[in-house]
Write a protein that holds these residues in place. Structure first.
Motif, mmCIF file in Angstrom:
data_model
loop_
_atom_site.group_PDB
_atom_site.id
_atom_site.type_symbol
_atom_site.label_atom_id
_atom_site.label_comp_id
_atom_site.label_asym_id
_atom_site.label_seq_id
_atom_site.Cartn_x
_atom_site.Cartn_y
_atom_site.Cartn_z
ATOM 1 N N ALA A 11 0.834 -1.209 0.000
ATOM 2 C CA ALA A 11 0.000 0.000 0.000
ATOM 3 C C ALA A 11 0.871 1.262 0.000
ATOM 4 O O ALA A 11 0.631 2.181 -0.791
ATOM 5 C CB ALA A 11 -0.928 -0.001 1.221
ATOM 6 N N GLU A 30 9.786 3.631 6.444
ATOM 7 C CA GLU A 30 9.639 2.168 6.471
ATOM 8 C C GLU A 30 10.568 1.609 7.550
ATOM 9 O O GLU A 30 11.764 1.881 7.553
ATOM 10 C CB GLU A 30 9.970 1.570 5.104
ATOM 11 C CG GLU A 30 10.187 0.069 5.065
ATOM 12 C CD GLU A 30 9.053 -0.789 5.633
ATOM 13 O OE1 GLU A 30 7.883 -0.550 5.306
ATOM 14 O OE2 GLU A 30 9.366 -1.712 6.441
ATOM 15 N N VAL A 40 5.290 -14.936 0.192
ATOM 16 C CA VAL A 40 5.138 -15.910 -0.889
ATOM 17 C C VAL A 40 4.077 -15.374 -1.857
ATOM 18 O O VAL A 40 4.112 -14.199 -2.194
ATOM 19 C CB VAL A 40 4.863 -17.339 -0.345
ATOM 20 C CG1 VAL A 40 6.121 -17.933 0.238
ATOM 21 C CG2 VAL A 40 3.762 -17.368 0.690
ATOM 22 N N ARG A 101 4.774 -11.983 -3.572
ATOM 23 C CA ARG A 101 4.576 -10.726 -2.855
ATOM 24 C C ARG A 101 5.877 -9.913 -2.726
ATOM 25 O O ARG A 101 5.902 -8.694 -2.926
ATOM 26 C CB ARG A 101 3.999 -11.004 -1.475
ATOM 27 C CG ARG A 101 3.690 -9.731 -0.702
ATOM 28 C CD ARG A 101 4.274 -9.781 0.701
ATOM 29 N NE ARG A 101 4.130 -8.487 1.346
ATOM 30 C CZ ARG A 101 5.155 -7.766 1.755
ATOM 31 N NH1 ARG A 101 6.387 -8.168 1.590
ATOM 32 N NH2 ARG A 101 4.965 -6.590 2.335
ATOM 33 N N ASP A 302 -3.852 -3.020 5.051
ATOM 34 C CA ASP A 302 -4.077 -3.896 6.210
ATOM 35 C C ASP A 302 -4.220 -3.113 7.507
ATOM 36 O O ASP A 302 -4.840 -3.600 8.457
ATOM 37 C CB ASP A 302 -2.918 -4.886 6.359
ATOM 38 C CG ASP A 302 -3.068 -6.093 5.448
ATOM 39 O OD1 ASP A 302 -3.998 -6.094 4.621
ATOM 40 O OD2 ASP A 302 -2.256 -7.033 5.574
#
Ligand SMILES: Cc1cc2nc3c(=O)[nH]c(=O)nc-3n(C[C@H](O)[C@H](O)[C@H](O)COP(=O)(O)OP(=O)(O)OC[C@H]3O[C@@H](n4cnc5c(N)ncnc54)[C@H](O)[C@@H]3O)c2cc1C
Length: 415
Positions: A11, A30, A40, A101, A302
Motif C-alpha cells: 500500500a 519504512e 510468498v 509478494r 491492512d
C-alpha cells in the motif's frame, strides 16, 4: 504541502507512486532497514491490475508473476465443486495476476526510486506516534536509535496489520484476532497443473490446500514456482505463535496430514517436500472499526482492514485504497476532508468483506457447504449442491467485494 506515509509495503509504495503521478509531495518511513523480497504468493484482481497499468507498471507485472486463467474449488478427495475463468478469460478488461509478494514489493520500490529518487523513502524509520493540530500533523519517528519529528498536511497509516498508527487511534484494541486456522506457506519448483495457470483450493474448513503457480514454466525444465498453502484448523483456545510472516518451520509439523492428498493432477506430498523453506502463519484478521481517520490522519491497506486471505482481496484492496484516497485528495485537497471522503467510500464495503470472510461470505465457503451437504459421499454433489447454487455463491462474494465483471468493466477510471 506534504503527505507522510508510515509503511513501505504494497500500500505505502503504491501510494507513493500514485502521489508522484498527481504531483503531491510525499515521504515514506519504512521500519525495515534493508528491503528484501519477503512473503510468498498473493493475487491481484482485475480492478487492482487496472490501477497498476494506469501507473505504467504493465511490463513489471509479467516479470513478477503470471496471469491467472481459472480458479477452482475441490473436495478433500479432489472432486471438482466449482471452477470459473478469471481475469481476461472471464471477460474482464484486465487480467488477474498471481505474483510473488516480495518480488512485487521490490518492483514497486524500484519504480518509485527510478521516478522519485532514493530520498523519497527512509528505511529503518519506525513511526511511533502523531499529534494533530489545525488540520496538520506532527509525526514522531525513530531512526537509528534517535527520536525525530516531521510535520505534514497528512499522515497515512500504511503500516500493516500491526499498525502503530491504528494502535494510537484504538489504544485498547490489542493483537489481531485468531480464529484457529494455521497456514503453512511455501513455494516449490514443480510442473504446473491443470491449465498451467490454475489456482485451486481443496478441502473444507478444518483442512485445506491452496495452490497456484507464480511464474511461467522454465523453457528448459518446464518447471514453475508453485505457491502453496497447507491449512488446518485447531481449537482457537490453544496456544499459537504470534503472527510473523517470516517464521520458518519444519514440514514435519504438518506434512503427514496431507500424505494421501493425491488428485491425479496434483500430488500434494511431493509439492510440500519440494519446498526449500516453509513459513507458518496463524490466520488472523482485525475486528472491523467504525473510523479509519483522526483529522488529517488516515489508515489504508491492512492497517485499516486486515482480513483473512481467502478471497484474494487483501493486496487488491490495498492498491485500490491508494487510488481512491488520491482521487479524494485531488477533489478535496490535502487534509481531513479528503480522509473522511475516502473512509466513507471504502470502509462499509471493506468491513463487510472482513466479516464475510470469517463466515460463509467468502468464496471458499463453498467447500464446507459441499462437505456438509454431501455427508462424506461426494458422488451426490450435483444433487446436494446444484450448479445454480454454486454459481450464486461465487457471484455473491464478487458483489460484496465490488469485484464483479460489470462493476469492474463499467467503473470510471479512479484517477
Ligand atoms: C514481510 C511480509 C510478508 C508478507 N507475506 C505475505 C504472504 O506471503 N501472503 C499474503 O497474503 N500476505 C503477505 N503479507 C501481507 C500483505 O502484503 C498484505 O496483506 C497486503 O499486501 C496489504 O499490504 P499493506 O501495504 O497494507 O501491508 P504490508 O504489506 O504488511 O506492509 C506494511 C509495511 O509497513 C511497515 N511498518 C510496520 N510498522 C511500521 C511503522 N511503525 N513505521 C514504519 N513502517 C512500518 C512494515 O515493515 C511493512 O513493510 C506480508 C506482509 C509482510 C510485511
Amino acid at each position: 504541502m506534504t503527505v507522510l506515509i508510515a509503511g513501505g509495503g504494497i500500500a505505502g509504495l503504491t501510494l507513493g507512486l500514485t502521489l508522484h503521478q498527481i504531483s503531491i509531495p510525499f515521504h515514506i518511513f519504512e521500519t525495515t532497514r534493508a528491503p528484501k523480497p519477503l512473503g510468498v504468493g498473493i493475487n491481484l484482481q482485475p480492478p487492482a491490475v487496472r490501477e497498476l497499468f494506469a501507473l505504467g507498471l504493465e511490463d513489471m507485472l509479467d516479470e513478477v508473476g503470471i496471469q491467472t486463467r481459472d480458479y477452482g474449488f475441490y473436495t478433500r478427495t479432489g472432486q471438482e465443486i466449482w471452477t470459473e475463468p478469471r481475469g481476461c478469460h472471464a471477460g474482464y478488461n484486465w487480467p488477474q495476476y498471481s505474483v510473488h509478494r516480495g518480488r512485487l514489493q521490490m518492483a514497486l520500490l524500484d519504480a518509485l526510486r527510478t521516478r522519485c529518487g532514493d530520498s523519497c523513502i527512509t528505511f529503518g524509520a519506525r513511526v511511533r506516534r502523531y499529534e494533530t493540530r489545525c488540520d496538520r500533523v506532527t509525526v514522531h519517528y525513530e531512526v537509528q536509535g534517535s527520536d525525530k519529528t516531521a510535520s505534514a498536511d497528512m499522515l497515512i497509516g500504511a503500516d500493516g496489520i500491526h499498525s502503530g498508527v491504528r494502535a494510537q487511534m484504538y489504544p485498547t484494541e490489542g493483537p489481531p484476532v485468531w480464529g484457529g486456522a494455521i497456514m503453512w506457506r511455501g513455494t516449490s519448483l514443480a510442473k504446473p497443473f491443470l491449465t498451467g495457470q490454475s489456482m485451486i483450493l481443496a478441502g473444507n474448513n478444518t483442512q485445506r490446500f491452496v495452490s497456484y503457480p507464480i511464474s511461467a514454466p522454465d523453457g528448459v525444465t518446464g518447471l514453475s514456482q508453485i505457491n502453496w498453502i497447507a491449512e488446518k484448523t485447531v481449537d482457537p483456545t490453544t496456544h499459537f505463535e504470534k503472527e510473523d510472516w517470516n517464521r520458518r518451520v519444519d514440514v514435519n509439523q504438518f506434512a503427514s496430514d496431507f500424505s494421501d492428498w493425491d488428485f491425479g493432477w496434483i500430488y500434494v506430498p511431493s509439492l510440500i517436500a519440494a519446498a526449500t523453506e516453509v513459513f507458518e502463519y496463524p490466520m488472523v484478521d482485525r475486528e472491523p472499526v467504525p473510523r479509519w481517520t483522526d483529522g488529517p490522519v488516515v489508515l489504508i491497506g491492512d492497517a485499516a482492514h486486515a482480513t483473512y486471505p481467502v478471497g484474494s482481496s487483501g493486496a487488491t484492496q490495498a492498491i485500490l485504497d491508494t487510488r481512491i484516497l488520491a482521487a479524494e485528495l485531488r477533489g478535496h485537497g490535502l487534509g481531513s476532508a479528503a480522509a473522511s471522503a475516502f473512509e466513507a467510500r471504502v470502509l462499509p464495503m471493506a468491513n463487510r468483506v472482513t466479516l464475510g470472510n470469517r463466515g460463509n461470505g467468502g468464496p471458499d465457503a463453498i467447500m464446507q457447504i459441499a462437505e456438509d451437504r454431501c455427508k462424506g459421499d461426494f458422488t451426490v454433489l450435483d444433487r446436494a449442491l446444484p450448479y445454480d447454487e454454486r454459481a450464486a455463491h461465487s457471484a455473491s462474494f464478487k458483489k460484496l467485494a465490488g469485484l464483479s465483471l460489470e462493476a469492474t468493466n463499467n467503473a470510471p477510471a479512479l484517477l
